[in-house]
Each structure stands twice: as C-alpha cells, then as structure tokens.
Write a protein that holds these residues in place. Structure first.
Motif, mmCIF file in Angstrom:
data_model
loop_
_atom_site.group_PDB
_atom_site.id
_atom_site.type_symbol
_atom_site.label_atom_id
_atom_site.label_comp_id
_atom_site.label_asym_id
_atom_site.label_seq_id
_atom_site.Cartn_x
_atom_site.Cartn_y
_atom_site.Cartn_z
ATOM 1 N N LYS A 7 25.972 -27.685 -4.066
ATOM 2 C CA LYS A 7 26.522 -28.711 -3.176
ATOM 3 C C LYS A 7 25.795 -28.706 -1.848
ATOM 4 N N LYS A 8 25.529 -27.514 -1.306
ATOM 5 C CA LYS A 8 24.819 -27.415 -0.036
ATOM 6 C C LYS A 8 23.396 -27.954 -0.156
ATOM 7 N N THR A 9 22.756 -27.660 -1.297
ATOM 8 C CA THR A 9 21.399 -28.162 -1.530
ATOM 9 C C THR A 9 21.387 -29.679 -1.571
ATOM 10 N N GLU A 10 22.377 -30.252 -2.270
ATOM 11 C CA GLU A 10 22.457 -31.709 -2.372
ATOM 12 C C GLU A 10 22.704 -32.346 -1.004
ATOM 13 N N GLY A 85 13.520 -30.197 -1.110
ATOM 14 C CA GLY A 85 14.885 -30.647 -0.920
ATOM 15 C C GLY A 85 15.690 -30.796 -2.190
ATOM 16 N N THR A 86 15.041 -30.643 -3.363
ATOM 17 C CA THR A 86 15.753 -30.721 -4.634
ATOM 18 C C THR A 86 16.061 -29.310 -5.130
ATOM 19 N N ARG A 87 16.803 -29.211 -6.218
ATOM 20 C CA ARG A 87 17.111 -27.912 -6.805
ATOM 21 C C ARG A 87 15.875 -27.277 -7.451
ATOM 22 N N TRP A 88 14.843 -28.073 -7.616
ATOM 23 C CA TRP A 88 13.628 -27.577 -8.267
ATOM 24 C C TRP A 88 12.517 -27.267 -7.286
#
Length: 348
Positions: A7-10, A85-88
């Motif tokens: 959630k924090k990453t998003e 900025g993405t999960r990847w």
C-alpha cells in the motif's frame, strides 16, 4: 511483500507520478538520439507488459517516436527508470533482442533460413528468427521451466532477475503479404520450437516476445501510407497496443539545447504547429509531415552552423514552390511567427 508495504509503495508511486508528470525522463535508445518522455507516456506501461511476458505494439503517425520507444524497451539499462516507483523497481532485467526486417521477406520460410549454394550444391542455414532461437533456446524443457519459475518468483517477490528475449519489428504493417504476419505469430505464441528443414538441430524451448511498431491500426492502412497493408485482427489481438501521441517538441528540444536557444526553439515549434494545422486543412500538401525528424536538424544547423533563424525555419517549407499560390501562405506563416525581419543571407 506485506499488504502494508504494498500500500505504501502504491501511494508513493501515485504521488511521484503526479508530481513528476511534467518532468522528462531520459531513456537510452542505443544510438545518438535520446528519448525524453513524461511519466504518463505509454512506454512505462509497455515495460510492465514485457516483464509480464506479453507483446507490445506502438501505433501512430510517422515521426511520433514509435521506433525510439521500441528501441528503448530493448535497453536493459533503462529499466531502473521504467520501473521506478512500482513493486518491480528492484528487479534486474536482462533483454536479449534481435531486429527482424519483415519488409524484405518475400516468403514465409525466409523467417527460418537462408538458402546458399556451394560447389553446385544448395543447403539451408539458420537465419533471422531461427538463428536467434538456436542461439538462445534451452535444450530441454526442464531448463526452460526452471527459468520460467525464476521469472515468476522475481515478479511475485519484486526481487531477482528476469531474462526477456525480444523480436523487434519496425513497420510491422509493411510486409509483402499479410500471410507473413501470420507466419511470424507462431514464434511468439509457441514455447517449443522445432525446424523440420534441418533434423540435425534439436528442438529448443524458450518464450519469445515481440516489440513492434505500425503506422496502421487494426485491419486498415492509414490513408497516405500506401505501402502499409494493415494488421489483421487476429494478429492485432496478440499485442498490448499503445497509440503514441504527438511528441512535446519544445520541451524535448529545450532539454537538449542551451537556454539561449530556447526562444528560437519556441518560435520554430510554433511554426511547425501552424504548418501541421494547414496540412490537416488540406493546404501545403507537398510538405508531407512535420516531426522531430525535421525539426531537430534545423535547430542543430542554426546553433552549430550559424544559419540565421528565418533561413533555418524556411527549411520546413522548402518543398513549396516559390512561384506557387501556396507560397503566399508560406510567407504569412513565416512573418507571423518570426516577424518581418530582413533576411541575412547565409553562404553554404
């Protein structure tokens, strides 16, 4: 990755995306040109598609930057920026690619081999896609499945390394016959590849993906692009398709050249926009199209060769005859943009 961390990453990704909407990201193209794009450019979504094992097709008018985006997607070093900025963002991406020229292919079998004659005897040697498969493919399904599992684990955990093998096709809609597009599709749909023309070569296992560009939309060619054959719906549906909008000429060029030239760049871009409007309304048809392909060299000649502003700007309209009725419109566009300035002749 925990739900709280995700959630924090998003939230960080959305915030950074909004804040950096007007910030240009510079991407390597493997050549002299640098691709500068905003964070909402389709290339960022296309990068995610490639990591997910999908195919990407850029469509739009010539000069809009489709080819540069295709090239940038093949540069492994661009992915820290593309995934930021993405999960990847912590995944290491390795791209192995080959340029496939479908325009010169006259028969479907040419995608696999070349025919050579030596001492009066003809033989077939791997070429194009077949050579790429034989070089990069796994010799066993076990090896292939192991690599596939590693890729899936990296995507799931957001950490690790992914290897992607890409077939790059420019002008995908300019094949000699639509059947060549159909034959090409089998290479990016199958994971097991065999070549019956040479039984000595064992089968190979690998997943091939495609990054392509096209001036045509689904099923049709675009007006003045006479050589374009269009793209069949069945082929079109194998891709995530992105329309590339007109590039931000002024912003891109201002990032490339010193501030003292920004005034000229703005005037030149304004002139180009007025010319494009005239073309859309059916005037100045001999000009063709205006893009960075024409604008950037004019800026460079003004800066490096010392060509005066108006004389440099006139190069955008050099296809219009000076004795034609349209030349009156040309003079109006020049004067309304640059003012009635006495032209200082430049000797080449």
């Amino acid at each position: 990755m925990s739900s709280m961390t995700r959630k924090k990453t998003e939230e960080r990704f959305m915030k950074e995306t909004m804040e950096s909407c007007d910030v240009l990201v510079a991407l390597d193209t493997g050549g002299a040109d640098v691709l500068r794009v905003q964070r909402d450019d389709p290339i960022f979504s296309a990068a995610l598609d490639l990591l997910s094992g999908r195919n990407v097709l850029f469509i739009g008018p010539t000069g809009s930057g489709k080819s540069l985006r295709s090239l940038s997607l093949q540069i492994s070093g661009n992915y820290p920026s593309l995934l930021a900025g993405t999960r990847w963002e912590n995944i290491e991406v390795e791209i192995k690619s080959i340029e496939i020229d479908l325009i010169t292919v006259l028969a479907n079998l040419e995608l696999n081999y070349d025919c050579v004659i030596e001492n009066g005897t003809s033989s077939k040697i791997p070429a194009n896609i077949a050579a790429f498969i034989l070089l990069n493919g796994h010799l066993s399904k076990t090896e292939f499945m192991a690599e596939k599992k590693r890729n899936e684990t990296a995507l799931r955990n957001g950490l690790g390394k992914i290897i992607i093998r890409v077939l790059h096709v420019d002008d995908f809609d300019r094949t000699q016959h639509p059947s060549i597009q159909n034959s090409f599709m089998k290479f990016i749909e199958n994971q097991r590849h065999t070549f019956h023309w040479n039984p000595k070569d064992p089968e190979r296992y690998l997943n091939l993906q495609c990054v392509a560009s096209s001036n045509s939309i689904c099923g049709t060619s675009q007006g003045k692009y006479i050589a374009a054959k269009g793209v069949d719906l069945a082929v079109y549906n194998r891709f995530f398709v992105y329309h590339v909008e007109e590039q931000m000429y002024a912003e891109i060029l201002k990032n490339e050249f010193a501030p003292q030239y920004h005034g000229f760049i703005e005037k030149l871009v304004n002139l180009s926009m007025n010319i494009k409007k005239e073309i859309t309304e059916g005037s100045l048809t001999g000009v063709g199209e205006i893009s960075l392909r024409q604008i950037r060299p004019i800026v460079e000649q003004h800066i490096h060769a010392g060509v005066p502003e108006i004389q440099a700007a006139r190069k955008l309209l050099s296809a219009v005859s000076k004795i034609s009725e349209e030349n009156i419109r040309v003079e109006f566009l020049i004067n309304s943009t640059f003012g009635k300035v006495q032209l200082r002749r430049f000797a080449f």
